[in-house]
Motif scaffolding. Structure first.
Motif, PDB file in Angstrom:
ATOM      1  N   ASN A  89      23.288 -86.546-150.789  1.00 12.05           N
ATOM      2  CA  ASN A  89      23.259 -86.850-149.581  1.00 12.05           C
ATOM      3  C   ASN A  89      23.073 -85.985-148.644  1.00 12.05           C
ATOM      4  O   ASN A  89      23.670 -85.859-147.577  1.00 12.05           O
ATOM      5  CB  ASN A  89      24.715 -87.557-149.167  1.00 12.05           C
ATOM      6  CG  ASN A  89      24.951 -88.135-147.772  1.00 12.05           C
ATOM      7  OD1 ASN A  89      23.723 -88.807-147.241  1.00 12.05           O
ATOM      8  ND2 ASN A  89      25.755 -87.972-147.272  1.00 12.05           N
ATOM      9  N   THR A  90      21.630 -85.237-148.832  1.00 10.24           N
ATOM     10  CA  THR A  90      21.290 -83.993-148.004  1.00 10.24           C
ATOM     11  C   THR A  90      19.789 -84.381-147.846  1.00 10.24           C
ATOM     12  O   THR A  90      19.201 -85.024-148.668  1.00 10.24           O
ATOM     13  CB  THR A  90      21.464 -82.503-148.474  1.00 10.24           C
ATOM     14  OG1 THR A  90      20.857 -82.554-149.629  1.00 10.24           O
ATOM     15  CG2 THR A  90      23.026 -82.244-148.485  1.00 10.24           C
ATOM     16  N   ASN A  91      19.492 -84.086-146.479  1.00 11.03           N
ATOM     17  CA  ASN A  91      17.931 -84.413-146.091  1.00 11.03           C
ATOM     18  C   ASN A  91      17.787 -83.448-145.127  1.00 11.03           C
ATOM     19  O   ASN A  91      18.204 -83.521-144.027  1.00 11.03           O
ATOM     20  CB  ASN A  91      18.082 -85.729-145.505  1.00 11.03           C
ATOM     21  CG  ASN A  91      16.681 -85.914-144.969  1.00 11.03           C
ATOM     22  OD1 ASN A  91      15.739 -85.520-145.150  1.00 11.03           O
ATOM     23  ND2 ASN A  91      16.535 -87.349-144.010  1.00 11.03           N
ATOM     24  N   ASN A  92      16.423 -82.690-145.333  1.00 16.65           N
ATOM     25  CA  ASN A  92      16.015 -81.708-144.432  1.00 16.65           C
ATOM     26  C   ASN A  92      14.688 -81.934-143.940  1.00 16.65           C
ATOM     27  O   ASN A  92      13.789 -81.255-143.606  1.00 16.65           O
ATOM     28  CB  ASN A  92      15.800 -80.174-145.133  1.00 16.65           C
ATOM     29  CG  ASN A  92      14.756 -80.108-146.297  1.00 16.65           C
ATOM     30  OD1 ASN A  92      14.260 -81.261-146.625  1.00 16.65           O
ATOM     31  ND2 ASN A  92      14.416 -78.877-146.548  1.00 16.65           N
ATOM     32  N   ILE A  93      14.242 -83.188-143.820  1.00 14.38           N
ATOM     33  CA  ILE A  93      12.919 -83.657-143.321  1.00 14.38           C
ATOM     34  C   ILE A  93      12.561 -83.189-141.992  1.00 14.38           C
ATOM     35  O   ILE A  93      11.172 -82.745-141.604  1.00 14.38           O
ATOM     36  CB  ILE A  93      12.899 -85.207-143.399  1.00 14.38           C
ATOM     37  CG1 ILE A  93      11.221 -85.668-143.127  1.00 14.38           C
ATOM     38  CG2 ILE A  93      13.659 -85.890-142.428  1.00 14.38           C
ATOM     39  CD1 ILE A  93      11.159 -87.379-143.413  1.00 14.38           C
ATOM     40  N   HIS A  94      13.552 -82.811-141.054  1.00 17.67           N
ATOM     41  CA  HIS A  94      13.324 -82.351-139.700  1.00 17.67           C
ATOM     42  C   HIS A  94      13.407 -80.821-139.497  1.00 17.67           C
ATOM     43  O   HIS A  94      13.223 -80.377-138.618  1.00 17.67           O
ATOM     44  CB  HIS A  94      14.356 -82.974-138.656  1.00 17.67           C
ATOM     45  CG  HIS A  94      13.783 -84.532-138.621  1.00 17.67           C
ATOM     46  ND1 HIS A  94      12.528 -85.111-138.546  1.00 17.67           N
ATOM     47  CD2 HIS A  94      14.473 -85.550-137.918  1.00 17.67           C
ATOM     48  CE1 HIS A  94      12.453 -86.170-138.349  1.00 17.67           C
ATOM     49  NE2 HIS A  94      13.753 -86.654-138.018  1.00 17.67           N
ATOM     50  N   ASP A  95      13.896 -80.173-140.665  1.00 21.54           N
ATOM     51  CA  ASP A  95      13.751 -78.663-140.553  1.00 21.54           C
ATOM     52  C   ASP A  95      13.980 -78.229-142.172  1.00 21.54           C
ATOM     53  O   ASP A  95      14.781 -78.006-142.774  1.00 21.54           O
ATOM     54  CB  ASP A  95      15.431 -78.384-139.874  1.00 21.54           C
ATOM     55  CG  ASP A  95      15.334 -76.934-139.914  1.00 21.54           C
ATOM     56  OD1 ASP A  95      14.626 -75.910-140.246  1.00 21.54           O
ATOM     57  OD2 ASP A  95      16.420 -76.245-139.100  1.00 21.54           O
ATOM     58  N   SER A  96      12.668 -78.079-142.809  1.00 25.88           N
ATOM     59  CA  SER A  96      12.254 -77.660-143.933  1.00 25.88           C
ATOM     60  C   SER A  96      13.044 -76.295-144.360  1.00 25.88           C
ATOM     61  O   SER A  96      12.955 -75.948-145.548  1.00 25.88           O
ATOM     62  CB  SER A  96      10.902 -77.598-144.091  1.00 25.88           C
ATOM     63  OG  SER A  96      10.390 -76.929-143.446  1.00 25.88           O
ATOM     64  N   SER A  97      13.453 -75.453-143.316  1.00 24.72           N
ATOM     65  CA  SER A  97      14.051 -74.209-143.798  1.00 24.72           C
ATOM     66  C   SER A  97      15.463 -74.463-144.292  1.00 24.72           C
ATOM     67  O   SER A  97      16.032 -73.417-144.819  1.00 24.72           O
ATOM     68  CB  SER A  97      14.071 -73.048-142.347  1.00 24.72           C
ATOM     69  OG  SER A  97      15.009 -73.833-141.536  1.00 24.72           O
ATOM     70  N   ILE A  98      15.802 -75.366-144.098  1.00 26.45           N
ATOM     71  CA  ILE A  98      17.325 -75.545-144.561  1.00 26.45           C
ATOM     72  C   ILE A  98      17.172 -76.368-146.075  1.00 26.45           C
ATOM     73  O   ILE A  98      16.635 -77.347-146.118  1.00 26.45           O
ATOM     74  CB  ILE A  98      18.289 -76.495-143.730  1.00 26.45           C
ATOM     75  CG1 ILE A  98      18.223 -76.221-142.146  1.00 26.45           C
ATOM     76  CG2 ILE A  98      19.616 -76.743-144.177  1.00 26.45           C
ATOM     77  CD1 ILE A  98      18.933 -77.172-141.393  1.00 26.45           C
ATOM     78  N   LYS A  99      17.783 -75.361-146.858  1.00 25.06           N
ATOM     79  CA  LYS A  99      17.585 -76.026-148.313  1.00 25.06           C
ATOM     80  C   LYS A  99      18.670 -75.355-149.211  1.00 25.06           C
ATOM     81  O   LYS A  99      19.670 -74.680-148.761  1.00 25.06           O
ATOM     82  CB  LYS A  99      16.102 -74.922-148.982  1.00 25.06           C
ATOM     83  CG  LYS A  99      15.073 -75.273-148.207  1.00 25.06           C
ATOM     84  CD  LYS A  99      13.783 -74.353-148.900  1.00 25.06           C
ATOM     85  CE  LYS A  99      12.653 -74.480-148.085  1.00 25.06           C
ATOM     86  NZ  LYS A  99      11.767 -73.387-148.614  1.00 25.06           N
ATOM     87  N   TRP A 100      18.799 -75.911-150.262  1.00 25.04           N
ATOM     88  CA  TRP A 100      19.888 -75.545-151.092  1.00 25.04           C
ATOM     89  C   TRP A 100      19.372 -74.403-151.702  1.00 25.04           C
ATOM     90  O   TRP A 100      18.141 -73.804-151.775  1.00 25.04           O
ATOM     91  CB  TRP A 100      20.075 -76.545-152.330  1.00 25.04           C
ATOM     92  CG  TRP A 100      20.575 -77.724-152.312  1.00 25.04           C
ATOM     93  CD1 TRP A 100      20.709 -78.483-151.049  1.00 25.04           C
ATOM     94  CD2 TRP A 100      20.727 -78.819-153.210  1.00 25.04           C
ATOM     95  NE1 TRP A 100      21.298 -79.689-151.245  1.00 25.04           N
ATOM     96  CE2 TRP A 100      21.283 -79.938-152.458  1.00 25.04           C
ATOM     97  CE3 TRP A 100      20.826 -78.678-154.579  1.00 25.04           C
ATOM     98  CZ2 TRP A 100      21.607 -81.057-153.303  1.00 25.04           C
ATOM     99  CZ3 TRP A 100      21.352 -79.602-155.242  1.00 25.04           C
ATOM    100  CH2 TRP A 100      21.693 -80.879-154.691  1.00 25.04           C
TER     101      TRP A 100
END
Length: 325
Positions: free
Chosen positions: A102-113
């Motif tokens: 339930n995570t989604n970084n579509i608007h900020d690709s710098s946020i990752k696992w």
């Protein structure tokens, strides 16, 4: 003393004593079994922490739906917001039968696992674990090649992968990279979910059932390998075509379920899309299947039909939320 009466009394005492011992033994056997059954709830982990959707409430409602069924024990692991703390985040995936992403970084690709968490999830699923991609989670992690393979289809650009449309005869129409459009959706609406392939998840479902206020993704794109489309819906608000709504993917020894169902936006509170009896039933049956390969959860009497949606009372979740404070 009448010898017959004396003999009968002795037999009666022995017989009653034997019956007492028998029922005591049965009780001693049944009690641990029932305790074991209570302890054998399916373990589920929801991973959240960032999204363009209301990920906190999405996790809370999903946890409630699963635990209300009496079949699951659900934990939540929230990815730290602090980038330094995030690098040490590594859930023990192998302690759970199912992971709900339930995570989604579509608007900020710098946020990752962190990469070690990515590799751990890949290994978990490849070794036989179950992965549930919850709604906008299929928008996430376009940088992660194995993730694209696990989700099969997702929210991707026109050039990023193949797309599938459902033809008028129930056939799959393939769009190679560069053809068609990038993934999108029109306005939310009451969509009729049409079954394409029977599966343990939708066993005994009607051939078509109506869900409410949902999004139908057009041109979902991705790796599209080892994939089976379970259902589709007609996009009446934009493309006037049929697009996949639910699909399952084989990844190594593991299985993945992916769907556009389950939209919960900022500012909504237990919205109709989550109150839908069809959606809630699907959540439970999907999670059971990912964990066990089988489905025993029954179809409830209030399951929707093609012509009639079915919403459960808003108070159900809201009252429990109030009590838990």
């Amino acid at each position: 003393m009448n010898p017959f009466i004396n003999s009968y009394s002795k037999r009666s005492i022995w017989h009653n004593g034997y019956r007492l011992l028998f029922f005591l033994n049965v009780f001693l056997i049944i009690k641990p079994v029932s305790q074991a059954q209570e302890a054998e709830s399916i373990s589920v982990l929801i991973v959240d922490g960032f999204s363009n959707h209301d990920w906190q409430q999405t996790s809370a409602v999903t946890q409630w739906i699963l635990e209300e069924s009496g079949r699951f024990k659900v934990d939540i692991s929230t990815v730290p917001q602090d980038s330094i703390a995030r690098q040490s985040w590594l859930p023990a995936f192998d302690q759970y039968a199912v992971i709900i992403q339930n995570t989604n970084n579509i608007h900020d690709s710098s946020i990752k696992w962190p990469q070690k968490a990515e590799k751990a999830l890949e290994k978990y699923v490849s070794d036989g674990g179950g992965l549930y991609i919850l709604h906008s989670a299929n928008n996430a992690f376009s940088h992660w090649e194995a993730y694209d393979e696990m989700i099969g289809l997702g929210w991707r650009s026109k050039s990023a992968g193949s797309s599938l449309e459902i033809g008028p005869e129930g056939n799959l129409i393939h769009y190679p990279p560069g053809e068609g459009q990038g993934t999108g959706h029109g306005d939310r609406f009451n969509a009729v979910i049409q079954l394409l392939n029977r599966h343990p998840i939708n066993r005994d479902f009607p051939d078509a059932w109506q869900t409410v206020n949902t999004e139908v993704y057009y041109f979902p794109r991705g790796d599209a390998k080892n994939l089976e489309v379970l259902s589709y819906a007609y996009d009446s608000t934009s493309t006037q075509k049929n697009w996949p709504v639910e699909w399952v993917v084989d990844f190594g020894k593991g299985k993945v379920y992916n769907s556009s169902l389950g939209h919960l936006w900022e500012g909504e509170t237990y919205p109709p899309a989550y109150r839908c009896a069809g959606y809630q039933t699907t959540v439970v049956r999907v999670t059971e299947w990912l964990a066990t390969g089988k489905v025993s959860f029954p179809i409830p009497p209030d399951f929707p039909t093609a012509n009639t949606p079915s919403l459960r009372p808003a108070e159900d979740f809201l009252q429990r939320k109030t009590k838990s404070r």
